[in-house]
Scaffold this motif. Structure first.
Motif, mmCIF file in Angstrom:
data_model
loop_
_atom_site.group_PDB
_atom_site.id
_atom_site.type_symbol
_atom_site.label_atom_id
_atom_site.label_comp_id
_atom_site.label_asym_id
_atom_site.label_seq_id
_atom_site.Cartn_x
_atom_site.Cartn_y
_atom_site.Cartn_z
ATOM 1 N N PRO A 131 39.478 46.374 25.926
ATOM 2 C CA PRO A 131 40.937 46.151 25.953
ATOM 3 C C PRO A 131 41.689 47.067 26.911
ATOM 4 O O PRO A 131 42.808 46.739 27.329
ATOM 5 C CB PRO A 131 41.346 46.432 24.495
ATOM 6 C CG PRO A 131 40.106 46.203 23.689
ATOM 7 C CD PRO A 131 38.987 46.689 24.569
ATOM 8 N N SER A 132 41.094 48.195 27.276
ATOM 9 C CA SER A 132 41.800 49.156 28.126
ATOM 10 C C SER A 132 41.465 49.017 29.608
ATOM 11 O O SER A 132 42.045 49.730 30.444
ATOM 12 C CB SER A 132 41.469 50.582 27.677
ATOM 13 O OG SER A 132 40.084 50.862 27.877
ATOM 14 N N LEU A 133 40.543 48.129 29.957
ATOM 15 C CA LEU A 133 40.098 48.025 31.340
ATOM 16 C C LEU A 133 41.051 47.175 32.169
ATOM 17 O O LEU A 133 41.451 46.085 31.770
ATOM 18 C CB LEU A 133 38.683 47.425 31.398
ATOM 19 C CG LEU A 133 37.570 48.264 30.765
ATOM 20 C CD1 LEU A 133 36.241 47.521 30.837
ATOM 21 C CD2 LEU A 133 37.457 49.622 31.460
ATOM 22 N N LEU A 134 41.399 47.693 33.351
ATOM 23 C CA LEU A 134 42.236 46.974 34.299
ATOM 24 C C LEU A 134 41.441 46.695 35.565
ATOM 25 O O LEU A 134 40.479 47.382 35.863
ATOM 26 C CB LEU A 134 43.485 47.788 34.630
ATOM 27 C CG LEU A 134 44.402 48.163 33.451
ATOM 28 C CD1 LEU A 134 45.529 49.061 33.928
ATOM 29 C CD2 LEU A 134 44.954 46.916 32.772
ATOM 30 N N ASN A 135 41.822 45.686 36.318
ATOM 31 C CA ASN A 135 41.193 45.317 37.592
ATOM 32 C C ASN A 135 39.789 44.749 37.427
ATOM 33 O O ASN A 135 39.000 44.765 38.366
ATOM 34 C CB ASN A 135 41.144 46.516 38.548
ATOM 35 C CG ASN A 135 42.522 47.052 38.856
ATOM 36 O OD1 ASN A 135 43.470 46.276 38.976
ATOM 37 N ND2 ASN A 135 42.643 48.363 38.972
ATOM 38 N N GLY A 136 39.474 44.245 36.243
ATOM 39 C CA GLY A 136 38.195 43.581 36.043
ATOM 40 C C GLY A 136 37.049 44.546 35.817
ATOM 41 O O GLY A 136 37.160 45.757 36.029
ATOM 42 N N ALA A 137 35.924 43.995 35.375
ATOM 43 C CA ALA A 137 34.744 44.810 35.080
ATOM 44 C C ALA A 137 33.493 44.000 35.355
ATOM 45 O O ALA A 137 33.523 42.766 35.407
ATOM 46 C CB ALA A 137 34.769 45.279 33.622
ATOM 47 N N ARG A 149 32.742 31.883 32.271
ATOM 48 C CA ARG A 149 32.980 33.254 32.714
ATOM 49 C C ARG A 149 33.943 33.958 31.783
ATOM 50 O O ARG A 149 34.965 33.413 31.388
ATOM 51 C CB ARG A 149 33.544 33.265 34.147
ATOM 52 C CG ARG A 149 33.763 34.678 34.680
ATOM 53 C CD ARG A 149 34.118 34.666 36.147
ATOM 54 N NE ARG A 149 35.464 34.208 36.432
ATOM 55 C CZ ARG A 149 36.544 34.986 36.421
ATOM 56 N NH1 ARG A 149 36.430 36.265 36.118
ATOM 57 N NH2 ARG A 149 37.724 34.485 36.718
ATOM 58 N N ASP A 150 33.604 35.201 31.422
ATOM 59 C CA ASP A 150 34.498 36.015 30.620
ATOM 60 C C ASP A 150 35.723 36.359 31.472
ATOM 61 O O ASP A 150 35.580 36.740 32.640
ATOM 62 C CB ASP A 150 33.784 37.296 30.182
ATOM 63 C CG ASP A 150 34.583 38.100 29.179
ATOM 64 O OD1 ASP A 150 35.584 38.724 29.586
ATOM 65 O OD2 ASP A 150 34.206 38.133 28.002
ATOM 66 N N PRO A 151 36.937 36.269 30.941
ATOM 67 C CA PRO A 151 38.129 36.530 31.759
ATOM 68 C C PRO A 151 38.221 37.949 32.303
ATOM 69 O O PRO A 151 38.911 38.174 33.309
ATOM 70 C CB PRO A 151 39.287 36.232 30.801
ATOM 71 C CG PRO A 151 38.701 36.261 29.429
ATOM 72 C CD PRO A 151 37.278 35.816 29.573
ATOM 73 N N LEU A 152 37.516 38.900 31.680
ATOM 74 C CA LEU A 152 37.536 40.274 32.180
ATOM 75 C C LEU A 152 36.517 40.495 33.286
ATOM 76 O O LEU A 152 36.709 41.333 34.171
ATOM 77 C CB LEU A 152 37.241 41.254 31.024
ATOM 78 C CG LEU A 152 37.065 42.732 31.398
ATOM 79 C CD1 LEU A 152 38.363 43.315 31.939
ATOM 80 C CD2 LEU A 152 36.560 43.538 30.208
ATOM 81 N N GLY A 167 36.812 32.704 45.286
ATOM 82 C CA GLY A 167 38.222 33.024 45.331
ATOM 83 C C GLY A 167 38.800 33.388 43.975
ATOM 84 O O GLY A 167 39.977 33.751 43.855
ATOM 85 N N GLU A 168 37.994 33.320 42.908
ATOM 86 C CA GLU A 168 38.460 33.681 41.574
ATOM 87 C C GLU A 168 38.420 35.195 41.391
ATOM 88 O O GLU A 168 37.569 35.879 41.954
ATOM 89 C CB GLU A 168 37.587 33.024 40.496
ATOM 90 C CG GLU A 168 37.691 31.515 40.445
ATOM 91 C CD GLU A 168 36.951 30.941 39.245
ATOM 92 O OE1 GLU A 168 36.275 31.708 38.540
ATOM 93 O OE2 GLU A 168 37.041 29.728 39.036
ATOM 94 N N THR A 169 39.340 35.712 40.580
ATOM 95 C CA THR A 169 39.353 37.134 40.239
ATOM 96 C C THR A 169 39.461 37.272 38.734
ATOM 97 O O THR A 169 39.617 36.283 38.003
ATOM 98 C CB THR A 169 40.522 37.863 40.909
ATOM 99 O OG1 THR A 169 41.744 37.254 40.487
ATOM 100 C CG2 THR A 169 40.416 37.774 42.432
ATOM 101 N N SER A 170 39.402 38.511 38.263
ATOM 102 C CA SER A 170 39.551 38.759 36.845
ATOM 103 C C SER A 170 40.958 38.357 36.405
ATOM 104 O O SER A 170 41.938 38.565 37.128
ATOM 105 C CB SER A 170 39.331 40.241 36.529
ATOM 106 O OG SER A 170 39.757 40.552 35.224
ATOM 107 N N ALA A 171 41.030 37.776 35.214
ATOM 108 C CA ALA A 171 42.334 37.379 34.681
ATOM 109 C C ALA A 171 42.973 38.512 33.886
ATOM 110 O O ALA A 171 44.109 38.367 33.383
ATOM 111 C CB ALA A 171 42.195 36.143 33.806
#
Length: 461
Positions: A53-59, A442-445, A456-460
């Motif tokens: 829950p605390s991760l930003l910019n994907g993982a 795909r997991d959104p994170l 072209g997809e990125t983390s949501a």
């Protein structure tokens, strides 16, 4: 899950400098591209759920970083390094079922399994990959024509999503998630543990045969004659032309059935000490190496008993061998072309490589069999596969790789994401028309630099 838990002391996990190399700074084995990222070591199965829950910019979960391009990288994101999750959970000596955390390496599994009379069902050319990484890339080996891919022998695993949900995945439980995750590039969720079916052995030795060949026709004849041999692979000289065009050594072997000592392998001691200068690998030096390698056996046909280490993992005895390509790194290129165009496609590509003047001495040629892969996005399919690596040279290497990729496309083949740093979105989406169906899992994170580059997809999140 299997019973009879095994302690860490029994497993006797032994760290090597190669395995410790997964710590920061994190880079792929090709050393290209180089991206900054936040490195987060994970040590327990609950760590992902706690920090997600605390991760930003994907993982992106990563293991040993043995992918060659950017499949194990995430620019400016979070790399969740799993090598601290290397515990053996259970082992059944009657069935050969081994359950372990996803960060355990194949080297560590072999250290435990070989003395107990078991071996990996499928192994790539290095043992320094994690169990989770082997699943995420659905790795293949010298016995694909008999055993299929690694995923064929994974009976179940747990997948944790960034929302905290947990899925037990197998061919019968959540089979769609099972198929999406095997070969799913690590972005469908976090694999905490998996169960792998090992194969019994009675000896460390391989009954080895090496046979010189000249040309693709001889390679195909040897391939056909060796259908009942478990392990087959060929080295091919991609620098020679004329009468020596596509010469190589066909290598095959079976596990010895003569009972012998089953001991763990010694730790590797040799280390490639520095980054080689850029001029070291050139057409002349590689041509000389290839000539010497082709003539290393004095007769056309050589037979011997060989330990499994040099047969399966000849390069693992030299730690950090990728330094021989210099600071710029290398591009790995692996394709499979289906049988309909396999011969003409391979001949055309070998001609193009020889004409380019770029050096590749680790050229591996093999036939894939017809055992279906369980993964939705798995790379292997029946045909010929060729793996090449090129030192990165300005204005030369990338144009060559792009030309080769277009030729693979023309001959109806596809490239291996785990060994790619240059595939275009159009090429990827043609090679893998299932990608949009897969993207729904795909997991959104979770994402990767490879996935973002080709879709072209990125983390949501």
């Amino acid at each position: 899950m299997p019973t009879a838990p095994v302690t860490t002391e029994q497993l006797n996990l032994r760290s090597t400098s190669e395995e410790q190399a997964a710590s920061a700074p994190f880079e792929s084995w090709g050393r290209y591209p180089t991206y900054g990222a936040n490195i987060i070591p994970l040590n327990w199965q609950g760590d992902f759920s706690a920090i997600a829950p605390s991760l930003l910019n994907g993982a992106l979960p990563v293991g040993m970083g043995r992918s060659y391009g950017d499949a194990c990288l995430l620019k400016d994101g979070n790399l969740l390094v799993t090598t601290g999750m290397n515990r053996l959970i259970a082992f059944d000596a009657e069935t050969g079922l081994l359950t372990a955390e996803a960060g355990i390496t194949l080297a560590q599994i072999l250290d435990f399994a070989v003395p107990r009379g078991f071996f990996l069902p499928v192994s790539p050319g290095t043992k320094y990959v994690t169990l989770g990484g082997a699943i995420a890339n659905d790795i293949h080996g010298k016995n694909h024509h008999m055993a299929g891919t690694f995923g064929c022998h994974v009976t179940q695993f747990e997948l944790v999503r960034s929302d905290g949900s947990r899925k037990l995945c197998s061919p019968t439980q959540n089979p769609d998630w099972y198929a999406a995750t095997i070969g799913g590039l690590g972005i469908t969720g976090f694999i905490t543990w998996a169960t792998l079916r090992l194969k019994p052995i009675v000896s460390r030795l391989i009954e080895y045969e090496g046979i010189q060949f000249h040309g693709i026709d001889e390679f195909l004849s040897l391939t056909d004659e060796s259908k009942d041999v478990e392990y087959t692979v060929s080295w091919v000289d991609v620098t020679s032309t004329g009468k020596n065009f596509a010469r190589g050594i066909f290598m095959q072997g079976d596990h010895s059935q003569k009972r012998d000592t089953l001991a763990p392998s010694p730790k590797p001691k040799l280390v490639f000490p520095f980054d080689a200068p850029g001029f070291a690998l050139n057409r002349l030096s590689v041509s000389l190496f290839n000539t010497a390698y082709f003539h290393k056996q004095f007769s056309k046909h050589s037979v011997s008993m060989q330990d499994y280490e040099p047969f399966f993992y000849p390069l693992d005895k030299v730690l950090h061998w990728n330094r021989m390509y210099g600071k710029r790194g290398l591009l790995q290129f692996q394709y499979v072309i289906p049988w309909e165009h396999a011969k003409e496609g391979t001949v055309a590509i070998l001609h193009e490589v020889a004409k380019s003047g770029l050096a590749s001495f680790l050229a591996v040629l093999k036939a894939f069999g017809d055992v279906p892969s369980p993964g939705m996005m798995s790379f292997p399919k029946p045909g010929i596969t060729l793996a090449l690596d090129f030192p990165i040279k300005a204005d030369r290497t990338f144009p060559l790789v792009h030309r080769l990729a277009e030729m693979v496309l023309e001959f109806g083949g596809r490239l291996y994401p785990a060994k790619d740093a240059a595939m275009t979105p159009k090429q990827f989406q043609t090679f893998y028309p299932e990608w949009q169906q897969f993207a729904r899992y795909r997991d959104p994170l979770l994402t990767s630099s490879f996935w973002e580059r080709v879709t072209g997809e990125t983390s949501a999140l």
